[in-house]
Design an enzyme around this catalytic site. Structure first.
Site, PDB file in Angstrom:
ATOM      1  N   ARG A 113      22.528  35.808  62.393  1.00 16.97           N
ATOM      2  CA  ARG A 113      23.412  36.011  63.148  1.00 16.97           C
ATOM      3  C   ARG A 113      24.081  35.050  64.089  1.00 16.97           C
ATOM      4  O   ARG A 113      25.203  35.078  64.646  1.00 16.97           O
ATOM      5  CB  ARG A 113      23.179  37.283  64.115  1.00 16.97           C
ATOM      6  CG  ARG A 113      23.436  38.691  63.604  1.00 16.97           C
ATOM      7  CD  ARG A 113      25.125  39.091  63.729  1.00 16.97           C
ATOM      8  NE  ARG A 113      25.773  39.127  64.860  1.00 16.97           N
ATOM      9  CZ  ARG A 113      25.878  40.305  65.650  1.00 16.97           C
ATOM     10  NH1 ARG A 113      25.081  41.296  65.611  1.00 16.97           N
ATOM     11  NH2 ARG A 113      26.570  39.969  66.723  1.00 16.97           N
ATOM     12  N   LYS A 114      23.005  33.870  64.321  1.00 13.18           N
ATOM     13  CA  LYS A 114      23.525  32.937  65.154  1.00 13.18           C
ATOM     14  C   LYS A 114      24.289  31.598  64.524  1.00 13.18           C
ATOM     15  O   LYS A 114      24.277  31.673  63.421  1.00 13.18           O
ATOM     16  CB  LYS A 114      22.194  32.412  65.989  1.00 13.18           C
ATOM     17  CG  LYS A 114      21.312  33.530  66.474  1.00 13.18           C
ATOM     18  CD  LYS A 114      22.141  34.701  67.639  1.00 13.18           C
ATOM     19  CE  LYS A 114      21.591  35.824  67.571  1.00 13.18           C
ATOM     20  NZ  LYS A 114      20.105  35.956  68.340  1.00 13.18           N
ATOM     21  N   PHE A 115      24.742  30.830  65.565  1.00 13.65           N
ATOM     22  CA  PHE A 115      25.383  29.849  64.967  1.00 13.65           C
ATOM     23  C   PHE A 115      24.928  28.854  63.748  1.00 13.65           C
ATOM     24  O   PHE A 115      25.345  28.668  62.728  1.00 13.65           O
ATOM     25  CB  PHE A 115      26.022  28.961  66.292  1.00 13.65           C
ATOM     26  CG  PHE A 115      26.527  27.671  65.911  1.00 13.65           C
ATOM     27  CD1 PHE A 115      27.443  27.509  65.006  1.00 13.65           C
ATOM     28  CD2 PHE A 115      26.371  26.531  66.707  1.00 13.65           C
ATOM     29  CE1 PHE A 115      28.026  26.406  64.925  1.00 13.65           C
ATOM     30  CE2 PHE A 115      27.071  25.436  66.734  1.00 13.65           C
ATOM     31  CZ  PHE A 115      27.954  25.229  65.436  1.00 13.65           C
TER      32      PHE A 115
END
Ligand SMILES: *Cc1c(COP(=O)(O)O)cnc(C)c1O
Length: 370
Positions: free
Chosen positions: A183-185
């Site tokens: 979900r993170k960059f």
């Protein structure tokens, strides 16, 4: 024909990612190694931190940070109520008490006055959260830190790439922890990075995540100096992140351009507000959140149309693990957090999202709030 689905996120899995992972697999060197080192160096250089340690997740990285600071039973650590529960869980995992402060529903970040008021003589640290990539106000946090002599451990799970007054997240707190969950960059599948300016802390954390081993330079054969654990990030996973880090500036610019376009399209839509970015800060837009009334209905309708909207995150006090917990002390007034929880809606945003997809999200949302 049903319209195609628009996912909430899409990890960047380029041909280069596949090639670099295949190279690691071919090498047979699958545990922590050269790719992990190179990944750590790329994150350290990007955020301007002297030391970076790759770990298995943001959660284990936060635990590592608290252990490094000697925080344990009898100590208190202040956390915001509106956050992913891992922020508070790690405080309990080391045996300390989580003191839960309200958030400002306009920024979705900790309410600095509530944080300040939550400090007692037992408070050793705070874990402010740069939620969704909105940077924290380090002028205000710095004053609270000075006044009470606290450690600031930033839960920057969402905030790789954000900055405050020209300084990158990762170089602002005593210890900062990023997540590389999908979900993170920048993702490694599962993983995290811990950054700090303190060489002695970096050395301690390095030892602790390697079973408590003494630094290589000072050992004749392996020597265990302390009881430690294994939070090493494999070369296989590090290679995924390393390939993404090679284009980190381009990927970040792409996310910001999508967010700017969303903001433009939504500016004329009554009933949809945007959270405020911290003044002096640059958002990294890990999540593009809007604030709406009747969030659950709107989210369900969007999903029914194939648009994968999601809640922002959780309010700790609404969950038994934190509401009925002798090692958790809830602030008396958590209305800001409840408002943040009730109104936040995360919209799809991923590298490669097309203008037509963004238009479809905005048109669907505008029709639902009308
Ligand atoms: C995602 C997230 C975490 C957990 O990160 P992991 O790498 O999955 O452990 C913790 N805190 C916040 C604010 C998050 O968004």
């Amino acid at each position: 024909m049903a319209a195609t689905k628009i996912p909430l996120i899409k990890p960047v899995i380029s041909d280069e990612v596949k090639r670099m992972v295949a190279d690691v697999l071919d090498s047979g060197y699958l545990t922590e190694g050269p790719q992990t080192r190179a990944f750590e160096q790329s994150v350290a250089a990007f955020v301007g931190a002297p030391h970076a340690l790759a770990v298995t997740s943001c959660t284990t990285g936060l635990e590592l940070a608290l252990r490094c600071l000697g925080i344990g039973p009898g100590d208190e650590v202040v956390v915001p109520d509106y956050t992913y529960p891992a922020t508070a869980a790690v405080v309990n995992i080391v045996g300390a008490t989580a003191v839960v402060a309200d958030v400002d529903p306009r920024t979705l970040l900790v309410d600095y006055d509530a944080l300040n008021a939550a400090v007692t003589e037992r408070t050793r640290a705070a874990i402010p959260v740069s939620l969704f990539g909105n940077p924290l106000d380090w002028d205000r946090l710095g004053r609270i830190k000075e006044r009470h002599g606290l450690f600031m451990v930033e839960d920057a799970a969402c905030a790789l790439g954000s900055s405050y007054k020209g300084r990158m997240t990762g170089s602002l707190a005593d210890i900062t922890v990023f997540s590389h969950h999908p979900r993170k960059f920048i993702t490694t599948g599962e993983g995290g990075t811990v950054t700090t300016a303190r060489a002695d802390w970096a050395e301690w954390m390095h030892s602790y995540k390697h079973f408590g081993m003494a630094p290589a330079a000072s050992r004749e054969g392996t020597h265990f100096e302390r009881v430690g654990t294994n939070y090493k990030l494999s070369n296989v996973l590090a290679a995924i992140g390393l390939a993404q880090m090679r284009d980190v500036h381009g990927l970040l610019a792409g996310r910001r351009a999508l967010a700017a376009r969303y903001a433009e399209l939504l500016a004329g839509v009554p009933g949809v507000a945007l959270p405020e970015t911290t003044p002096g800060g640059e958002h990294s837009v890990q999540t593009f959140c809007v604030l709406v009334e009747d969030r659950d209905r709107i989210m369900a309708e969007l999903r029914g149309q194939g648009i994968e909207a999601q809640i922002g995150t959780y309010s700790l006090h609404m969950h038994r693990a934190y509401a009925e917990n002798p090692l958790c002390r809830l602030g008396e007034d958590l209305r800001g957090s409840r408002e943040a929880f009730t109104r936040s809606l995360a919209l799809p945003l991923f590298n490669g999202m097309r203008p037509g997809e963004q238009n479809r999200v905005v048109e669907a949302l505008a029709a639902l709030v009308a």
